[in-house]
Enzyme design. Structure first.
Site, PDB file in Angstrom:
ATOM      1  N   CYS A  71       0.846  -1.190   0.000  1.00  0.00           N
ATOM      2  CA  CYS A  71       0.000   0.000   0.000  1.00  0.00           C
ATOM      3  C   CYS A  71       0.885   1.244   0.000  1.00  0.00           C
ATOM      4  O   CYS A  71       1.804   1.362   0.808  1.00  0.00           O
ATOM      5  CB  CYS A  71      -0.881  -0.060   1.241  1.00  0.00           C
ATOM      6  SG  CYS A  71      -1.416   1.492   1.903  1.00  0.00           S
ATOM      7  N   GLU A  72       0.605   2.159  -0.916  1.00  0.00           N
ATOM      8  CA  GLU A  72       1.429   3.363  -1.001  1.00  0.00           C
ATOM      9  C   GLU A  72       1.151   4.343   0.128  1.00  0.00           C
ATOM     10  O   GLU A  72       1.919   5.262   0.349  1.00  0.00           O
ATOM     11  CB  GLU A  72       1.245   4.047  -2.355  1.00  0.00           C
ATOM     12  CG  GLU A  72      -0.102   4.683  -2.586  1.00  0.00           C
ATOM     13  CD  GLU A  72      -0.225   5.289  -3.965  1.00  0.00           C
ATOM     14  OE1 GLU A  72      -0.903   6.315  -4.071  1.00  0.00           O
ATOM     15  OE2 GLU A  72       0.336   4.749  -4.942  1.00  0.00           O
ATOM     16  N   HIS A  73       0.062   4.153   0.858  1.00  0.00           N
ATOM     17  CA  HIS A  73      -0.262   5.079   1.946  1.00  0.00           C
ATOM     18  C   HIS A  73       0.456   4.743   3.249  1.00  0.00           C
ATOM     19  O   HIS A  73       0.845   5.646   3.987  1.00  0.00           O
ATOM     20  CB  HIS A  73      -1.776   5.100   2.184  1.00  0.00           C
ATOM     21  CG  HIS A  73      -2.542   5.540   0.987  1.00  0.00           C
ATOM     22  ND1 HIS A  73      -3.659   4.882   0.531  1.00  0.00           N
ATOM     23  CD2 HIS A  73      -2.333   6.566   0.126  1.00  0.00           C
ATOM     24  CE1 HIS A  73      -4.117   5.492  -0.553  1.00  0.00           C
ATOM     25  NE2 HIS A  73      -3.323   6.508  -0.820  1.00  0.00           N
ATOM     26  N   HIS A  74       0.602   3.448   3.545  1.00  0.00           N
ATOM     27  CA  HIS A  74       1.208   3.037   4.817  1.00  0.00           C
ATOM     28  C   HIS A  74       2.417   2.122   4.636  1.00  0.00           C
ATOM     29  O   HIS A  74       3.034   1.718   5.606  1.00  0.00           O
ATOM     30  CB  HIS A  74       0.168   2.323   5.691  1.00  0.00           C
ATOM     31  CG  HIS A  74      -1.040   3.160   5.954  1.00  0.00           C
ATOM     32  ND1 HIS A  74      -2.208   3.011   5.245  1.00  0.00           N
ATOM     33  CD2 HIS A  74      -1.251   4.174   6.832  1.00  0.00           C
ATOM     34  CE1 HIS A  74      -3.093   3.892   5.681  1.00  0.00           C
ATOM     35  NE2 HIS A  74      -2.545   4.611   6.639  1.00  0.00           N
ATOM     36  N   GLN A 112      -5.028  -0.582  -4.731  1.00  0.00           N
ATOM     37  CA  GLN A 112      -5.626  -1.698  -5.457  1.00  0.00           C
ATOM     38  C   GLN A 112      -6.412  -1.236  -6.688  1.00  0.00           C
ATOM     39  O   GLN A 112      -6.394  -1.901  -7.726  1.00  0.00           O
ATOM     40  CB  GLN A 112      -6.527  -2.498  -4.512  1.00  0.00           C
ATOM     41  CG  GLN A 112      -7.099  -3.756  -5.132  1.00  0.00           C
ATOM     42  CD  GLN A 112      -7.876  -4.574  -4.137  1.00  0.00           C
ATOM     43  OE1 GLN A 112      -7.606  -4.544  -2.943  1.00  0.00           O
ATOM     44  NE2 GLN A 112      -8.860  -5.304  -4.614  1.00  0.00           N
ATOM     45  N   HIS A 140      -5.993  -6.188   3.174  1.00  0.00           N
ATOM     46  CA  HIS A 140      -5.072  -5.065   3.365  1.00  0.00           C
ATOM     47  C   HIS A 140      -4.640  -5.010   4.819  1.00  0.00           C
ATOM     48  O   HIS A 140      -5.470  -4.791   5.710  1.00  0.00           O
ATOM     49  CB  HIS A 140      -5.760  -3.750   2.978  1.00  0.00           C
ATOM     50  CG  HIS A 140      -6.004  -3.620   1.516  1.00  0.00           C
ATOM     51  ND1 HIS A 140      -5.334  -2.701   0.740  1.00  0.00           N
ATOM     52  CD2 HIS A 140      -6.834  -4.290   0.674  1.00  0.00           C
ATOM     53  CE1 HIS A 140      -5.749  -2.804  -0.513  1.00  0.00           C
ATOM     54  NE2 HIS A 140      -6.651  -3.763  -0.579  1.00  0.00           N
ATOM     55  N   CYS A 142      -3.067  -2.729   6.242  1.00  0.00           N
ATOM     56  CA  CYS A 142      -3.274  -1.394   6.801  1.00  0.00           C
ATOM     57  C   CYS A 142      -4.664  -1.277   7.422  1.00  0.00           C
ATOM     58  O   CYS A 142      -4.875  -0.428   8.284  1.00  0.00           O
ATOM     59  CB  CYS A 142      -3.039  -0.298   5.758  1.00  0.00           C
ATOM     60  SG  CYS A 142      -4.057  -0.435   4.286  1.00  0.00           S
TER      61      CYS A 142
END
Length: 180
Positions: A71-74, A112, A140, A142
């Protein structure tokens, strides 16, 4: 990267010089090089000439392709299964190339939704298909390890192009067949 990992270890209150962590920066670097290997690949190299004349225009499906992404956020993993279908017009892909395309795009920092679309667009572009459908189902970390902590949640995304988007019966056939 190894210096950055040492800084992270210090920032969380660890001693990067303690025995169990001495080689951690090197291991994390190697791990990230592998997990993010998709950045070092391109579609032409992945296909590597495995395009063949189509002998039919029937739907081709490769389902249950395992994938792992970050995941690019976390920067936490998400993983699951990808189902890909397409209707060829003149060319078909070698079957392993479908899974390699999934791997190429999933081995990058992702969301995703984008990952699903990138796979569909790559296959559509490569074989000039009549239509392409991609469905991804993923867990996920996250969402499971932090935040809302929902252990059994699953995210499903789809990307439909060409006849898979325009023709309800084609889309319905694909969705029925991937449920096996």
């Amino acid at each position: 990267m190894e210096d950055a990992v040492r800084q992270i270890l210090q920032a969380i209150g660890e001693d990067p010089e303690r025995e169990g962590l001495l080689d951690t920066p090197k291991r994390v670097r190697k791990s990230f090089e592998y997990l993010m290997g998709g950045y070092r690949k391109n579609l032409a190299a992945v296909i590597n000439g495995a395009l063949f004349e189509a002998e039919s225009d029937d739907m081709i499906i490769v389902r249950d392709i395992e994938f792992y992404s970050m995941c690019e956020h976390h920067m936490l993993p998400f993983f699951g299964k990808c189902h890909v279908g397409y209707i060829p017009q003149k060319k078909i892909l070698g079957v392993s190339k479908v899974a390699r395309i999934v791997d190429m795009f999933s081995r990058r920092l992702q969301i995703q939704e984008r990952l699903t679309r990138q796979i569909a667009e790559a296959i559509m572009q490569t074989v000039d298909a009549e239509g392409v459908g991609v469905v991804m189902e993923a867990k996920h970390l996250c969402m499971q390890m932090r935040g809302v902590e929902k252990q059994h949640s699953m995210m499903t995304t789809s990307a439909m192009q060409g006849s898979f988007r325009a023709e309800g019966p084609t889309r319905a056939e694909f969705l029925r067949l991937i449920r096996g």
